[in-house]
Design a protein around this motif. Structure first.
Motif, mmCIF file in Angstrom:
data_model
loop_
_atom_site.group_PDB
_atom_site.id
_atom_site.type_symbol
_atom_site.label_atom_id
_atom_site.label_comp_id
_atom_site.label_asym_id
_atom_site.label_seq_id
_atom_site.Cartn_x
_atom_site.Cartn_y
_atom_site.Cartn_z
ATOM 1 N N GLY A 188 0.742 -1.378 0.198
ATOM 2 C CA GLY A 188 -0.028 -0.044 -0.193
ATOM 3 C C GLY A 188 0.626 1.329 0.010
ATOM 4 O O GLY A 188 0.107 2.331 0.007
ATOM 5 N N LEU A 189 2.395 1.166 -0.396
ATOM 6 C CA LEU A 189 2.783 2.373 0.067
ATOM 7 C C LEU A 189 2.707 3.325 -1.302
ATOM 8 O O LEU A 189 3.042 4.859 -1.147
ATOM 9 C CB LEU A 189 4.504 2.062 0.319
ATOM 10 N N LEU A 190 2.928 2.633 -2.419
ATOM 11 C CA LEU A 190 3.150 3.403 -3.496
ATOM 12 C C LEU A 190 1.877 3.160 -4.730
ATOM 13 O O LEU A 190 1.417 2.251 -4.772
ATOM 14 C CB LEU A 190 4.336 2.789 -4.522
ATOM 15 N N HIS A 191 2.143 4.351 -5.542
ATOM 16 C CA HIS A 191 1.247 4.320 -6.696
ATOM 17 C C HIS A 191 2.103 4.864 -7.721
ATOM 18 O O HIS A 191 2.992 5.478 -7.633
ATOM 19 C CB HIS A 191 -0.195 5.006 -6.429
ATOM 20 N N LEU A 192 1.845 4.281 -8.976
ATOM 21 C CA LEU A 192 2.376 4.732 -10.220
ATOM 22 C C LEU A 192 2.259 6.260 -10.729
ATOM 23 O O LEU A 192 0.931 6.669 -10.587
ATOM 24 C CB LEU A 192 2.078 3.836 -11.323
ATOM 25 N N THR A 193 3.199 7.191 -11.099
ATOM 26 C CA THR A 193 3.120 8.484 -11.475
ATOM 27 C C THR A 193 3.336 8.572 -13.122
ATOM 28 O O THR A 193 2.770 9.553 -13.603
ATOM 29 C CB THR A 193 3.576 9.278 -10.634
ATOM 30 N N ALA A 194 4.555 7.761 -13.580
ATOM 31 C CA ALA A 194 4.846 7.964 -14.827
ATOM 32 C C ALA A 194 5.249 6.696 -15.245
ATOM 33 O O ALA A 194 5.664 5.936 -14.459
ATOM 34 C CB ALA A 194 5.711 9.260 -14.944
ATOM 35 N N ALA A 195 5.246 6.348 -16.695
ATOM 36 C CA ALA A 195 5.884 5.252 -17.430
ATOM 37 C C ALA A 195 6.322 5.565 -18.688
ATOM 38 O O ALA A 195 5.624 6.192 -19.271
ATOM 39 C CB ALA A 195 4.881 4.060 -17.193
ATOM 40 N N THR A 196 7.542 4.986 -19.195
ATOM 41 C CA THR A 196 7.763 5.035 -20.638
ATOM 42 C C THR A 196 7.957 3.503 -20.878
ATOM 43 O O THR A 196 8.719 2.688 -20.475
ATOM 44 C CB THR A 196 9.242 5.604 -20.764
ATOM 45 N N LEU A 197 7.223 3.190 -22.089
ATOM 46 C CA LEU A 197 7.164 1.836 -22.421
ATOM 47 C C LEU A 197 8.041 1.752 -23.873
ATOM 48 O O LEU A 197 7.230 2.500 -24.953
ATOM 49 C CB LEU A 197 5.818 1.167 -22.503
ATOM 50 N N THR A 198 8.789 0.953 -24.183
ATOM 51 C CA THR A 198 9.484 0.708 -25.317
ATOM 52 C C THR A 198 8.919 -0.684 -25.845
ATOM 53 O O THR A 198 9.127 -1.685 -25.574
ATOM 54 C CB THR A 198 10.910 0.604 -25.074
ATOM 55 N N PHE A 199 8.135 -0.377 -27.308
ATOM 56 C CA PHE A 199 7.584 -1.365 -27.953
ATOM 57 C C PHE A 199 8.574 -1.809 -29.279
ATOM 58 O O PHE A 199 8.779 -0.859 -29.951
ATOM 59 C CB PHE A 199 6.292 -1.084 -28.359
ATOM 60 N N PRO A 200 8.791 -2.845 -29.537
ATOM 61 C CA PRO A 200 9.336 -3.194 -30.895
ATOM 62 C C PRO A 200 8.522 -2.849 -31.884
ATOM 63 O O PRO A 200 7.383 -2.980 -31.676
ATOM 64 C CB PRO A 200 9.738 -4.841 -30.602
ATOM 65 N N GLU A 201 8.746 -2.453 -33.159
ATOM 66 C CA GLU A 201 8.058 -2.140 -33.991
ATOM 67 C C GLU A 201 7.215 -3.135 -34.640
ATOM 68 O O GLU A 201 6.108 -3.060 -35.442
ATOM 69 C CB GLU A 201 8.812 -1.255 -35.068
ATOM 70 N N ASN A 202 7.512 -4.557 -34.399
ATOM 71 C CA ASN A 202 6.856 -5.529 -34.957
ATOM 72 C C ASN A 202 5.991 -6.119 -33.855
ATOM 73 O O ASN A 202 5.687 -7.408 -34.031
ATOM 74 C CB ASN A 202 7.647 -6.482 -35.547
ATOM 75 N N ARG A 203 5.841 -5.568 -32.616
ATOM 76 C CA ARG A 203 5.282 -6.374 -31.750
ATOM 77 C C ARG A 203 4.198 -5.569 -30.975
ATOM 78 O O ARG A 203 4.184 -4.240 -30.931
ATOM 79 C CB ARG A 203 6.482 -6.749 -30.657
ATOM 80 N N ASP A 204 3.288 -6.210 -30.061
ATOM 81 C CA ASP A 204 2.105 -5.569 -29.676
ATOM 82 C C ASP A 204 2.391 -5.290 -28.126
ATOM 83 O O ASP A 204 1.634 -4.681 -27.574
ATOM 84 C CB ASP A 204 0.947 -6.291 -29.746
ATOM 85 N N THR A 205 3.594 -5.755 -27.506
ATOM 86 C CA THR A 205 3.689 -5.580 -26.004
ATOM 87 C C THR A 205 5.102 -5.109 -25.957
ATOM 88 O O THR A 205 6.021 -5.267 -26.902
ATOM 89 C CB THR A 205 3.684 -6.925 -25.123
ATOM 90 N N PRO A 206 5.423 -4.425 -24.883
ATOM 91 C CA PRO A 206 6.836 -3.800 -24.463
ATOM 92 C C PRO A 206 7.853 -4.607 -24.342
ATOM 93 O O PRO A 206 7.795 -5.797 -23.695
ATOM 94 C CB PRO A 206 6.527 -2.848 -23.552
ATOM 95 N N ILE A 207 9.046 -4.303 -24.664
ATOM 96 C CA ILE A 207 10.249 -5.044 -24.459
ATOM 97 C C ILE A 207 11.178 -4.450 -23.392
ATOM 98 O O ILE A 207 12.108 -4.902 -22.822
ATOM 99 C CB ILE A 207 11.117 -5.128 -25.806
ATOM 100 N N ALA A 208 10.759 -3.082 -23.036
ATOM 101 C CA ALA A 208 11.539 -2.403 -21.875
ATOM 102 C C ALA A 208 10.375 -1.597 -21.322
ATOM 103 O O ALA A 208 9.592 -1.143 -22.114
ATOM 104 C CB ALA A 208 12.631 -1.764 -22.168
ATOM 105 N N ALA A 209 10.573 -1.233 -20.157
ATOM 106 C CA ALA A 209 9.857 -0.178 -19.471
ATOM 107 C C ALA A 209 10.441 0.457 -18.080
ATOM 108 O O ALA A 209 11.203 -0.146 -17.425
ATOM 109 C CB ALA A 209 8.461 -0.730 -18.560
ATOM 110 N N ASP A 210 10.182 1.567 -18.069
ATOM 111 C CA ASP A 210 10.995 2.704 -16.868
ATOM 112 C C ASP A 210 9.677 3.087 -16.204
ATOM 113 O O ASP A 210 8.984 3.900 -17.004
ATOM 114 C CB ASP A 210 11.650 3.682 -17.483
#
Length: 313
Positions: A188-210
């Motif tokens: 219960g401590l945290l909630h998300l405030t921002a995200a950067t998601l890297t998607f390969p150009e030929n895929r529907d899901t991310p390969i990296a996330a910050d």
């Protein structure tokens, strides 16, 4: 466990892929609480174990099996869990427990109505260092958290096309393991405030996330997930507190406080999961914590999409 149920409890394993063979089958072989009685697989079963092509065939042929463990990918899992619950079976869900949060909530309603156990399992919470880390942090003030969860997708998910399809989660398939530990040791401590998601150009899901989280004015938390890791895997969580630093490494199996390694549990993640499933069935309870999946959903909602190079397995 209820006296009306046999001991060890017969269980069926549904979906015989890498995780089932590497983790579930050995855990069940060493369990005093469960006995693997049957499996469901279209692409090869387990030697010496009765195999059915579909869950429906299993449910028709083996009404005597009171529990099922579902190891298929998340998208088809809701229909399988619904059918098993409707047949009066206790159900254990491999992580993530569903393709959506609504699915998990609906399954919990169905299980409660049917009077059966539903267990949304998070195997990384059972890593040996997690429970002592949670206990140590209970009375500490958290100031900063840093998660690094980086591995080579070709090593751990070879040829698994479903992880690149919508609902497959991409890098969040391993990343959710880190989030399951985070939500266990700092509930219960945290909630998300921002995200950067890297998607390969030929895929529907991310390969990296910050990811960036907040828990208040004086708590900072970040997470970096990456499937493009070369060399050794990195599965690490660092927590700075008012009493010094805590570090979990190797997926939570090793715990360090102020640089000194601490004693950790040795049961093993999947044996511990089945021990927990046994406890829940015995007490006629369910455990369907969706907190890790909520963070993933928030990342897709808030995330800035970045195009990356095409990925080929």
């Amino acid at each position: 466990m209820s006296s009306s149920l046999p001991r060890p409890l017969p269980v069926a394993l549904v979906g015989i892929g890498k995780i089932a063979r590497d983790q579930h089958v050995p855990a069940l072989a060493g369990s005093d609480a469960f006995a693997l009685a049957a499996c469901v697989s279209r692409s090869g079963g387990i030697e010496g174990i009765e195999t059915h092509a579909t869950l429906e065939a299993l449910l028709d042929a083996r009404p005597d099996i009171p529990a099922v463990s579902l190891c298929m990918p998340p998208v088809p899992r809701f229909a399988a869990a619904r059918a098993a619950i409707a047949a009066g079976k206790h159900v254990m869900l491999e992580k993530p427990p569903g393709a959506t949060i609504a699915e998990v909530l609906r399954l919990r309603q169905m299980a409660d109505g049917a009077g059966v156990t539903l267990f949304a399992s998070w195997h990384s919470r059972m890593a040996g260092g997690v429970a002592p880390a949670k206990a140590w942090l209970a009375d500490k003030r958290v100031r900063r958290i840093r998660i690094d969860w980086k591995e080579d997708v070709r090593k751990w998910h070879p040829g698994q096309e479903w992880i690149w399809e919508a609902g497959g989660l991409g890098v969040f398939d391993p990343g959710i393991n880190a989030l399951s530990i985070l939500t266990e040791i700092c509930p219960g401590l945290l909630h998300l405030t921002a995200a950067t998601l890297t998607f390969p150009e030929n895929r529907d899901t991310p390969i990296a996330a910050d990811l960036t989280f907040t828990g208040g004015d004086d708590v900072e938390a970040t997470a970096g997930f990456d499937w493009r890791q070369e060399g050794d895997d990195i599965w690490q969580i660092e927590v700075e507190t008012d009493a010094g630093p805590l570090r979990l490494t190797e997926g939570g199996s090793r715990l360090f406080i102020d640089g000194a390694e601490q004693e950790a549990g040795t049961l093993g993640e999947y044996p511990a999961l089945y021990a927990r499933f046994d406890e829940l069935i015995a007490g006629r309870h369910s455990d369907t914590d969706a907190a890790p999946l909520i963070h993933v959903a928030d990342a897709f909602m808030l995330g800035r999409r970045v195009a990356g190079a095409a990925f080929h397995d």
